[in-house]
Design an enzyme around this catalytic site. Sequence first.
Site, PDB file in Angstrom:
ATOM      1  N   LYS A   1      -9.348   2.871  -2.557  1.00 43.14           N
ATOM      2  CA  LYS A   1      -9.690   2.252  -1.275  1.00 43.14           C
ATOM      3  C   LYS A   1     -11.019   2.780  -0.741  1.00 43.14           C
ATOM      4  CE  LYS A   1      -7.417   1.311   3.192  1.00 43.14           C
ATOM      5  NZ  LYS A   1      -6.186   1.616   3.976  1.00 43.14           N
TER       6      LYS A   1
ATOM      7  N   GLU B   1       0.843  -1.195   0.000  1.00 45.70           N
ATOM      8  CA  GLU B   1       0.000   0.000   0.000  1.00 45.70           C
ATOM      9  C   GLU B   1       0.882   1.251   0.000  1.00 45.70           C
ATOM     10  OE1 GLU B   1      -3.657   1.736   2.813  1.00 45.70           O
ATOM     11  OE2 GLU B   1      -2.319   0.156   3.561  1.00 45.70           O
TER      12      GLU B   1
ATOM     13  N   CYS C   1      -5.683  -3.257   2.220  1.00 48.68           N
ATOM     14  CA  CYS C   1      -5.488  -3.237   3.669  1.00 48.68           C
ATOM     15  C   CYS C   1      -6.780  -3.397   4.475  1.00 48.68           C
ATOM     16  CB  CYS C   1      -4.745  -1.967   4.068  1.00 48.68           C
ATOM     17  SG  CYS C   1      -3.955  -2.064   5.696  1.00 48.68           S
TER      18      CYS C   1
END
Length: 294
Positions: free
Chosen positions: A127, A57, A162
């Site tokens: 995200k 990330e 994540c």
Amino acid sequence: MSDVDAGSGHCGKTANPIVAVAQVSSVLGDPDANIASTARWMHNAAAQGAQLTVFPECTLSGYMMDSRTQVEDAAVAITGQRLAPLIEAASATCTFAVVGLLERDGDKVYNSAVLIGPDGVAGTYRKQHLPRLGADLFVDPGDGVAPRVYEAGPLRVGIMICFDLRFPESARELALGGADVIAMPTNWPLTAGFLADHMTRVRAVENLVYVAVADRCDRESDTDFLGRSQVVAPSGEVLVDAGTAEGIVVTSVDVTQSRTKTLTFDDPPFSLPVFQGRRPELYSALTRPTAPPT
């Protein structure tokens, strides 16, 4: 697992493609240095036979930021020439890479992951689930409009990032979209051992997909990262785990396993139609607006 600036990949479709996870560090706030390093690591992975490499990330920016200004200064537009070294590396090696970055789009900045291939940027995921930590405190949330599963040579690759791992709907959407591999860039801190030990296996087993996670193993600001980059099979078997060392680890994957959604057993003989057995008409509570607990 040394950094080797050489190598070539494999164009076309193969029966057992090789997936790599890159457990590598970033220079906080220096996209150009990180782009150059990532291009070298792409060559390294290709030299080990990888056709798809997953990076952590915010690889191109670093993560432990403390202001919107710092986030904006490190953000990169994916439509310009800034990513050209990565596209050139993918083209030279005929490989694909999922790379985390802070993405600038007009006055918005997203925590994104791009799929880069020989012909350029093949896909982007922004995200959707943002923790109260690091750069995620200052970015804009992804809206879920763009596709999340993309063709990458012999593989169908779905992307999440994540914190998305904690939301089963995120991985299930990718599996229903036909993903063979869920590529998950992450910045796991030391406290994330439970995720590395258990939740990656659960997501792989419940969706019958490969899960490829790339984390860091260095220190940034006052945060130490866990490492434990890994590839998990649809059976839940951890095929490779990078531990706490920097570098590239690779494994072959069998896409017939990720494209078979019925489990069969011999003793006693029976089968479990994992996806055909779904009853979405009974899951209406998932779509009803509710006031969740805080």
